[in-house]
Design an enzyme around this catalytic site. Structure first.
Site, PDB file in Angstrom:
ATOM      1  N   GLY A  69      64.655  54.607  22.530  1.00  0.00           N
ATOM      2  CA  GLY A  69      63.370  54.430  22.199  1.00  0.00           C
ATOM      3  C   GLY A  69      63.267  53.695  23.599  1.00  0.00           C
ATOM      4  N   GLU A  92      61.432  58.251  23.735  1.00  0.00           N
ATOM      5  CA  GLU A  92      60.474  57.898  22.726  1.00  0.00           C
ATOM      6  C   GLU A  92      59.368  58.428  22.004  1.00  0.00           C
ATOM      7  OE1 GLU A  92      58.098  54.978  21.397  1.00  0.00           O
ATOM      8  OE2 GLU A  92      60.112  54.661  22.779  1.00  0.00           O
ATOM      9  N   ILE A  93      59.633  58.397  20.728  1.00  0.00           N
ATOM     10  CA  ILE A  93      58.902  59.039  19.236  1.00  0.00           C
ATOM     11  C   ILE A  93      57.505  58.738  19.593  1.00  0.00           C
ATOM     12  CG2 ILE A  93      59.470  57.147  17.920  1.00  0.00           C
ATOM     13  CD1 ILE A  93      59.323  59.250  15.869  1.00  0.00           C
ATOM     14  N   ASN A 125      62.162  63.132  18.418  1.00  0.00           N
ATOM     15  CA  ASN A 125      62.725  61.759  17.775  1.00  0.00           C
ATOM     16  C   ASN A 125      63.945  62.256  17.644  1.00  0.00           C
ATOM     17  OD1 ASN A 125      63.573  60.963  14.657  1.00  0.00           O
ATOM     18  ND2 ASN A 125      61.901  61.591  14.262  1.00  0.00           N
ATOM     19  N   LEU A 145      67.682  49.040  22.203  1.00  0.00           N
ATOM     20  CA  LEU A 145      67.154  47.808  22.582  1.00  0.00           C
ATOM     21  C   LEU A 145      65.935  47.490  22.429  1.00  0.00           C
ATOM     22  CD1 LEU A 145      67.705  48.120  26.895  1.00  0.00           C
ATOM     23  CD2 LEU A 145      69.589  47.856  25.255  1.00  0.00           C
ATOM     24  N   ASP A 148      62.894  49.059  16.305  1.00  0.00           N
ATOM     25  CA  ASP A 148      62.214  48.904  15.379  1.00  0.00           C
ATOM     26  C   ASP A 148      63.344  48.203  14.003  1.00  0.00           C
ATOM     27  OD1 ASP A 148      60.909  47.887  13.090  1.00  0.00           O
ATOM     28  OD2 ASP A 148      59.551  49.678  13.910  1.00  0.00           O
ATOM     29  N   SER A 223      63.495  45.213  30.062  1.00  0.00           N
ATOM     30  CA  SER A 223      62.796  45.948  29.344  1.00  0.00           C
ATOM     31  C   SER A 223      61.677  45.455  29.025  1.00  0.00           C
ATOM     32  CB  SER A 223      63.422  46.355  28.253  1.00  0.00           C
ATOM     33  OG  SER A 223      63.575  44.860  27.044  1.00  0.00           O
TER      34      SER A 223
END
Length: 244
Positions: A69, A92-93, A125, A145, A148, A223
């Site tokens: 992610g 990353e999705i 995913n 990091l 969600d 980030s």
């Protein structure tokens, strides 16, 4: 005869890659992924990129760091700068966000020839296809990091750190490898650390040892999400677990 000036290389602008902050990891998104990690070492594959296509001049190196992610890639770039001899992969999705990171890496390579060949990004995913990319014990570091929070109790199963996925993280992480979690949500922090502490394959590092990690400050500040929390004067919670 006059020659045209070479095109100016610019870093992509996030405002052109905006996307919703949340994505349902349980739904059936359209992904191309390898059937087995060995497919990524082939010269060419029809349905997905190979490691050699993602990492110029890879040689015989394997990906060792996975930023799960990775968002807009700020921490991934920092990993590439800090560990120049290691290969780091951002996963990353979200479509536009992963497109941004891919374009960012490509621009950085053009702006700094010979650098940033050690970082790359894939849209995938991780909750479903992690073991399709990595062999047993391949990774030495995994990063989660600012994931969600999925606040609703009915959606806790969507959280990236959960009992169903921890065995897979233990599978791809080598003994002595490190798993990092950072969040600004105390409830999520308690959830993640409690599940990791209960799992027999993970052991939390003492706080003093966590602070000695070369990445400690970068985890809290590099980030884009960390910088957003800083601007909003929010709290940050960090924990590092060792694979035993």
């Amino acid at each position: 005869m006059e020659t045209a000036d070479p095109p100016t290389v610019r870093l992509p602008q996030k405002r052109f890659y905006r996307q919703r902050a949340h994505s349902n990891p349980i739904s059936d998104h359209a992904f191309n992924y390898p059937n087995h990690p060995q497919e990524l070492y082939k010269e060419k594959c029809e349905n997905h990129q190979t490691w050699d296509e993602l990492y110029p001049n890879r040689g015989d190196k394997k990906v060792e760091f996975a930023d799960i992610g990775c968002g807009y890639g700020g921490f991934l770039v920092s990993l590439g700068e800090t560990f120049e001899d290691k290969l780091s992969l951002g996963m990353e999705i979200r479509v536009k966000v992963s497109d941004y990171v891919m374009d960012r890496v490509e621009s950085l390579r053009l702006l700094h020839p010979g650098k940033y060949n050690n970082i790359a990004c894939l849209r995938t995913n991780s909750m479903k296809y992690l073991v399709n990319y990595f062999e047993k014990g391949q990774l030495s570091k995994m990063f989660f990091l600012y994931p969600d929070p999925h606040f609703k109790k009915s959606k806790h199963k969507w959280r990236i750190i959960n009992p169903a996925n921890l065995p897979e993280y233990a599978y791809v992480l080598r003994e002595g490898g490190l798993l990092y979690v950072v969040t600004d949500v105390k409830d999520l922090y308690d959830w993640m650390t409690s599940h990791l502490e209960q799992h027999p394959s993970f052991e939390r590092l003492p706080e003093a040892e966590e602070k000695q990690d070369i990445l400690y400050d970068k985890l809290l500040n590099r980030s884009e999400e960390a910088q957003k929390v800083e601007r909003n004067q929010g709290s940050k919670f960090l924990a590092i677990f060792k694979r035993i």
